[in-house]
Design an enzyme around this catalytic site. Structure first.
Site, short mmCIF file in Angstrom:
data_model
loop_
_atom_site.label_atom_id
_atom_site.label_comp_id
_atom_site.label_asym_id
_atom_site.label_seq_id
_atom_site.Cartn_x
_atom_site.Cartn_y
_atom_site.Cartn_z
N PRO A 29 0.82 -1.21 0.00
CG PRO A 29 0.01 -0.99 2.17
CD PRO A 29 0.78 -1.91 1.28
CD GLU A 30 2.14 4.16 -4.28
OE1 GLU A 30 2.35 5.37 -4.25
OE2 GLU A 30 2.32 3.47 -5.30
CE LYS B 140 5.22 2.90 0.77
NZ LYS B 140 6.01 2.22 -0.24
NE ARG C 251 14.50 4.50 10.36
CZ ARG C 251 13.87 3.51 10.98
NH1 ARG C 251 14.36 2.99 12.07
NH2 ARG C 251 12.75 3.01 10.50
CG ASN D 59 6.80 1.29 -8.74
OD1 ASN D 59 7.73 2.10 -8.86
ND2 ASN D 59 6.76 0.17 -9.40
NE ARG E 274 8.91 -1.85 -6.35
CZ ARG E 274 8.15 -1.21 -5.46
NH1 ARG E 274 8.67 -0.78 -4.33
NH2 ARG E 274 6.86 -1.01 -5.69
#
Ligand SMILES: [Zn+2]
Length: 264
Positions: free
Chosen positions: A2-3, A52, A122, A166, A254
């Site tokens: 999932p984005e 995410k 981070r 992506n 990718r």
């Protein structure tokens, strides 16, 4: 995988069902049983998404952190439909009215405030979260302009920007007319700011509709899956903006979709 917009939608759903309420937590499958004991019966203060990752903050200063990875899934059902639930459930959150089941996540753990802060520091800025002082924008601009990596790689790097996958990577670069091979430090500040602002805009549509719609004329509509995007999964087809052809290549394993005619 999932984005970020879909993780944000999960956070919204969990807030709607459980925010400011005590919830029961258990692990039907057993793998989360000892952690569940640390948070069961406690009130959920809020649920947040950064990229995410999902953070469920409890009143006893513990947080359940979830990253779905490739196979993870949430399912929400009203308590009276409990019999429709099947399969190996890592964690079940529930009260007298609702159930949220989590299956197959890559990460699901209970951590303290200090660990949460370390992870947050981070993670790159997330365009779906509010940014009134433009601090997130500044962080993104700084990380891109100081990098010798290509912008195609940088947009997929969760330290640079959180939640882009992506589809959004390909589409945001197409909309900006920027080649994925341009290096971060070759872009102008104006270009990088525009990339961020377009991510904010597109992902807002994603959070609202649940679909990754990126074609400008369709942003307020509900297009079929095949019509939603300019270049994603359109390799070999004619570009929607120029007379060229959309291409596909591999970038760091990718698939990368883009139009060499439009993106310089
Ligand atoms: Zn084109």
């Amino acid at each position: 995988m999932p984005e970020g917009h879909s993780v944000q939608r999960t956070a919204d759903e969990l807030n709607k069902l459980f925010k400011n309420k005590p919830v029961q937590v258990d692990s039907p499958q057993g793998r989360f049983a000892s952690e569940a004991k640390l948070i069961t019966g406690k009130k959920i203060i809020r649920v947040r998404a950064i990229g995410k990752q999902l953070f469920i903050d409890f009143e006893n200063k513990l947080t359940c952190r979830v990253h779905l990875g490739i196979y993870g899934k949430w399912r929400f059902v009203p308590k009276n439909k409990e019999e429709t639930l099947t399969g190996a459930v890592r964690v079940r959150f529930y009260d007298s009215e609702n159930i949220a089941d989590l299956r197959g996540p890559t990460v699901c753990e209970v951590i303290d405030t200090k660990s949460v802060k370390l992870i947050e520091r981070r993670l790159g800025p997330d365009p779906t979260n509010p940014d009134p002082k433009k601090l997130q924008l500044a962080k993104f601009v700084d990380r891109v302009l100081s990098s010798k990596s290509s912008i195609g790689l940088l947009l997929m790097n969760q330290d640079v920007i959180s939640g882009i996958g992506n589809v959004y990577r390909a589409e945001i670069l197409f909309r900006a007319g920027i080649s994925p091979h341009v290096l971060g430090n070759q872009l102008t500040q104006g270009q990088v700011v525009a990339l961020w602002e377009d991510s904010v805009r597109l992902m807002k549509v994603g959070v609202k509709t649940g679909f990754m719609i990126t074609r400008e004329e369709l942003l307020t509509k509900k297009p079929k899956k095949a019509d939603r995007n300019y270049v994603y999964k359109r390799e070999g087809l004619g570009c929607l903006r120029c007379s060229g052809t959309v291409v596909i290549e591999l970038m760091a394993t990718r698939k990368l979709y883009w139009c060499p005619g439009c993106q310089r």
